[in-house]
Motif scaffolding. Sequence first.
Motif, PDB file in Angstrom:
ATOM      1  N   TYR A   2       0.836  -1.197   0.000  1.00  0.00           N
ATOM      2  CA  TYR A   2       0.000   0.000   0.000  1.00  0.00           C
ATOM      3  C   TYR A   2       0.873   1.249   0.000  1.00  0.00           C
ATOM      4  N   GLU A   3       0.257   2.371  -0.330  1.00  0.00           N
ATOM      5  CA  GLU A   3       1.005   3.623  -0.410  1.00  0.00           C
ATOM      6  C   GLU A   3       1.495   4.070   0.962  1.00  0.00           C
ATOM      7  N   LYS A   5       3.176   3.916   4.490  1.00  0.00           N
ATOM      8  CA  LYS A   5       4.269   3.107   5.013  1.00  0.00           C
ATOM      9  C   LYS A   5       3.860   2.387   6.284  1.00  0.00           C
ATOM     10  N   TYR A  32       2.857  -4.367   4.843  1.00  0.00           N
ATOM     11  CA  TYR A  32       3.606  -3.118   4.999  1.00  0.00           C
ATOM     12  C   TYR A  32       5.111  -3.381   5.010  1.00  0.00           C
ATOM     13  N   TYR A 120       4.555   1.039  -8.730  1.00  0.00           N
ATOM     14  CA  TYR A 120       3.386   1.221  -7.860  1.00  0.00           C
ATOM     15  C   TYR A 120       2.816   2.643  -7.918  1.00  0.00           C
ATOM     16  N   PRO A 121       3.635   3.701  -7.803  1.00  0.00           N
ATOM     17  CA  PRO A 121       3.067   5.060  -7.849  1.00  0.00           C
ATOM     18  C   PRO A 121       2.443   5.403  -9.205  1.00  0.00           C
ATOM     19  N   TRP A 125      -1.151   2.924  -6.955  1.00  0.00           N
ATOM     20  CA  TRP A 125      -1.669   3.924  -6.015  1.00  0.00           C
ATOM     21  C   TRP A 125      -2.859   4.700  -6.564  1.00  0.00           C
ATOM     22  N   TYR A 128      -5.900   2.417  -6.341  1.00  0.00           N
ATOM     23  CA  TYR A 128      -6.377   2.254  -4.962  1.00  0.00           C
ATOM     24  C   TYR A 128      -7.240   3.449  -4.559  1.00  0.00           C
ATOM     25  N   LYS A 129      -6.794   4.633  -4.930  1.00  0.00           N
ATOM     26  CA  LYS A 129      -7.521   5.847  -4.543  1.00  0.00           C
ATOM     27  C   LYS A 129      -8.888   5.929  -5.210  1.00  0.00           C
TER      28      LYS A 129
END
Length: 308
Positions: A2-3, A5, A32, A120-121, A125, A128-129
């Motif tokens: 997940y974004e 941390k 995580y 991922y970014p 991410w 997910y948003k």
Amino acid sequence: MYEAKFPEVDECVMVQVRSIAEMGAYVSLLEYDNIEGMILLSELSRRRIRSINKLIRVGKQEVCMVLRVDKEKGYIDLSKRRVSAEDITQCDERFTKAKAVHSIMRHLADQCAVEMIDLYPRIAWPLYKRFGHAFDAFKLSISDSKGVWSTPGIDVDEQTARLLADNILKRLTPQAVKIRADLEVTCFEYEGIEAIQRSLAKGALCSTADAPVRVRLVAPPLYVALTQAMEKDVGIAVLEKAIEAIGAEIRAAKGELVVKVKPRAISAQDEKLLNSLMETLERQNEEVGGDSDGEGEVTGMGNLKIDE
């Protein structure tokens, strides 16, 4: 995965037990980046603890609730006793989805020769948003790729997008569940073989577009009824209906049906073993020089031929 941390307080997370100490158990938070957390001894169970080893084991995965997070020192305190059955179900589902997303992203990173942390970014991410979970977005992209990949923040070139779509299609396309039941069908009356063939044909006629039924001979009087469907419950229901039809027909001819094993989902290994057994029996029949040219199978779509 997940974004963020660190997890949030009161969030349920999936952990793996690393070691057990006097104060509690040290664990890794699998979602995580395997950061360390601790389940305090007092938070292991609501009951009196007589043996910690009966409550928790090294290597086992557990669902825990986050009690405290010290982001500066990296301390995370967890509780096992405050987790409800509903929490476990929801966390298991989320973790399973996250693992599927992670697997797709890892494979894509290998194909593109880049680090996952860079992908991922640019992909996960934003999804997910917008969709709540990247897994749900990946599933939706199979039927609505334009709607998913137009998500703000998505940044992939054409080649990467094509590779990603291929990976999603291979890994997330629903697979039909194979269902099997083991039957013993006998009839010692004058029309014995014909009665058995007729009863099995009745079962095969219970086929539906979503769950076609086949009946295969293993070795008299043993048969297997098979089907496959996108939903397990649908396949089992169709096979149960087929078994009822077989039983009614064979009993009308003064024969008998015994369900040796009820309809259940089978694995690829189960199917492989069955096919191997069928091949072995077929070779044995050829060596004996049988006089039947049947296929040993009944379907709802064609002629009835059974080696008996």
